[in-house]
Design an enzyme around this catalytic site. Sequence first.
Site, PDB file in Angstrom:
ATOM      1  N   CYS A 180       0.791  -1.228   0.000  1.00 10.22           N
ATOM      2  CA  CYS A 180       0.000   0.000   0.000  1.00 10.22           C
ATOM      3  C   CYS A 180       0.831   1.289   0.000  1.00 10.22           C
ATOM      4  CB  CYS A 180      -1.007  -0.005   1.143  1.00 10.22           C
ATOM      5  SG  CYS A 180      -0.405  -0.568   2.733  1.00 10.22           S
TER       6      CYS A 180
ATOM      7  N   ARG B 106       7.537 -10.937   5.495  1.00  5.11           N
ATOM      8  CA  ARG B 106       7.155 -10.702   6.891  1.00  5.11           C
ATOM      9  C   ARG B 106       7.984 -11.593   7.804  1.00  5.11           C
ATOM     10  NH1 ARG B 106       0.586  -9.806   6.018  1.00  5.11           N
ATOM     11  NH2 ARG B 106       0.881  -8.125   4.495  1.00  5.11           N
TER      12      ARG B 106
ATOM     13  N   GLN C  20       1.003 -11.221  -2.793  1.00  2.85           N
ATOM     14  CA  GLN C  20      -0.394 -10.867  -2.540  1.00  2.85           C
ATOM     15  C   GLN C  20      -1.068 -10.463  -3.845  1.00  2.85           C
ATOM     16  OE1 GLN C  20       0.112  -7.713   0.483  1.00  2.85           O
ATOM     17  NE2 GLN C  20      -1.148  -8.992   1.814  1.00  2.85           N
TER      18      GLN C  20
ATOM     19  N   ASP D 171      -2.951  -8.073  -4.536  1.00  2.55           N
ATOM     20  CA  ASP D 171      -3.236  -6.904  -3.712  1.00  2.55           C
ATOM     21  C   ASP D 171      -3.809  -5.765  -4.550  1.00  2.55           C
ATOM     22  OD1 ASP D 171      -3.302  -5.655  -1.302  1.00  2.55           O
ATOM     23  OD2 ASP D 171      -1.178  -5.167  -1.212  1.00  2.55           O
TER      24      ASP D 171
ATOM     25  N   HIS E 276      -5.704  -1.634  -4.273  1.00  9.09           N
ATOM     26  CA  HIS E 276      -6.082  -0.472  -3.468  1.00  9.09           C
ATOM     27  C   HIS E 276      -6.982   0.414  -4.313  1.00  9.09           C
ATOM     28  CE1 HIS E 276      -2.427  -1.982  -1.516  1.00  9.09           C
ATOM     29  NE2 HIS E 276      -3.102  -1.682  -0.426  1.00  9.09           N
TER      30      HIS E 276
ATOM     31  N   LYS F 168     -11.907  -4.053   9.110  1.00 10.93           N
ATOM     32  CA  LYS F 168     -11.829  -4.905   7.926  1.00 10.93           C
ATOM     33  C   LYS F 168     -12.907  -5.976   7.955  1.00 10.93           C
ATOM     34  CE  LYS F 168      -8.466  -8.227   9.800  1.00 10.93           C
ATOM     35  NZ  LYS F 168      -7.124  -8.818   9.665  1.00 10.93           N
TER      36      LYS F 168
ATOM     37  N   HIS G  21      -8.281  -1.195   0.954  1.00 10.18           N
ATOM     38  CA  HIS G  21      -7.352  -2.289   0.669  1.00 10.18           C
ATOM     39  C   HIS G  21      -8.154  -3.561   0.408  1.00 10.18           C
ATOM     40  CE1 HIS G  21      -4.003  -0.165   3.052  1.00 10.18           C
ATOM     41  NE2 HIS G  21      -5.104   0.479   3.399  1.00 10.18           N
TER      42      HIS G  21
END
Length: 665
Positions: free
Chosen positions: A356, A385, A403, A405, A407, A490, A538
């Site tokens: 992000c 991570r 991910q 991912d 946004h 979330k 997200h």
Amino acid sequence: MSDLSVSVLSPAGEGGEMETRSVGAGTKAWQLFSEDTSVIAARVGGELRDLSHELADGDLVEPVAIDTPDGLDILRHSTAHVMAQAVQELFPEAKLGIGPPITDGFYYDFDVPEPFTPDDLTKIEARMKKIVKENQRFSRREVSDDDARTELADEPYKLELIGLKSTAGDAAEGASVEVGEGGLSIYDNLKRDGSVAWNDLCRGPHLPTTKRIPAFTLMRSAAAYWRGDEKNKQLQRIYGTAWPSKEELDDYLHRIEEAQRRDHRRLGAELDLYSFPDEIGSGLPVFHPKGGVIKREMEDYVRRRHIEEGFEYVGTPHIAKEGLFHTSGHLPYYGEGMFPALDVDGMDYRLKAMNCPMHNLIFRSRQRSYRELPLRLFEFGHVYRNEKSGVIHGLTRVRGFAQDDSHSYVTPEQAPAEVEHLLNFMLSLLRDFGIDDFYLELSTRDATKDKFIGSDEDWAIATQVLEDVATATGLELVPDPGGAAYYGPKISVQARDAIGRTWQMGTVQYDFNQPAPDRFGLEYVAADGSRQQPVMIHSAKFGSIERFMGVLVEHYAGAFPPWLAPVQVVGIPVAERHLDYLYDLAARLKAEGIRIEVDASDERMQKKIRTAQTQKIPFMLLAGDKDVEAGAVSFRYRSGEQENGVSLDDAVAKIVAAVRDRVQV
């Protein structure tokens, strides 16, 4: 004695009706439910209590049955106490750690000179059965901190928990069953003559007696660091499970056997999909060619679906200057989950844990107009991570992963529709991959914790948007208090697999913090010419490609639907003279995009069939003299079902249709 007035709430399953009763002073909770043997505890004024709890005037009392979530926790925690008692009776030198209930079971940590062996577990379980049969009573008593220290002077780990007390729940997983805010209590296991057989520091509640434990077994032992910290001493953890009946225990053990059969780590090796080389490092998988096929199919399909849904594909680097993650808030609020800094030209860089911050920089790279919103940015972003080694598990918990991912940058007015769009998109993708049993979880802020940023008003608005959208889906919505990200609430999709286990899939998160002036200062020009702050949403549809693949391997037990199978078809000749016939058929199928191999090995035909079934290949095409003469094949499924004399045109059509329609066979 004067009478007391208490309100008794029937279980929710019976309508949740309330009745007021007049009872004598000194009445215990058990007396309200003496005719219902399924009740093992009570909720009094919202707090879980032992059945021996003495009621007060005006109390609201609700029964807790053994087969409810709270009842199962109480059953399992009580069984953990019995296990700890058995261990100390058999191994007097053992020092006690923590013994909480967990999903489907319990564990207890012990400091012992030598690791437990399978024979030790057999002896411990036998001693536990003896304790259960003795019908020992769980008896609670409150103690002061000093008295607890005196009584537990020989238990160093308990003394440490007493010192931590109200913060122990945060400092050690499972510690909240023993200490918390307020006073301390100890539970004595009392024999029939009233003498103390054993005791432990505990907040409770517990079953009335050990004989109320219907069915249990010990599962395994493992090493575990005290309080989950690798800097602390390694203890020995024994895992067990307990259930309200022998039948439910047997069902659970059957599910465990099935889960082991489906274990994606074992299947990954057997099917040659991926591996975890020590030379690379823990939690960093590599994909072999067959696993690469599945990964590519997943990524290609998901990338195409994102583009169809209005997302724009972007790419960002794996590392960035450390300051970027201070701006986003990740270092202050998620720093322990990130890898240590890298020195690059005398400056500190970090491996990214999230995509992000970089997407925010793409948004900020030029002036944006309200006409561009929603602006949807998407990538397969590789993130890293710093997971503790003890939680790494195959593909489902790794240190490096991609991910899917995205946004979305929207006006506040567009936020509800965008959340709905993302959630529906996520559910449709999961259905495309054969997962269609869901419920939703809404993770919100715990206002008493300082790990969340933003105003109460912003949190209230964001939470309401998510709750409204989630409710409108008609799916079950489960609250998750305190589970939100530091920047906003979330929704997470919880999916059940083929054997009923729940996996967290993707998430949709509402973020009003990162776009703020003191963070990235994101703006768009509104219709009236003013500069406004967008809302950032997200969304990761699967969470990670690696984890989702691990879930799919277990969901399908390695028998993927044809469109995902690394090898979709294998041609098997009856004799060597039939190879050219199958090679011609293979060329025809390859022209249709089908992944086919022809088994030209020297093995007998039956061995080739068994090999294909072991590799879980969806289709086998067998050819002998009669097939060649007829321009046909014997069409065999991996289940063993077979159709003889299928024309080549029909065989090709069947396979192409199964792949195109993403059906399971």
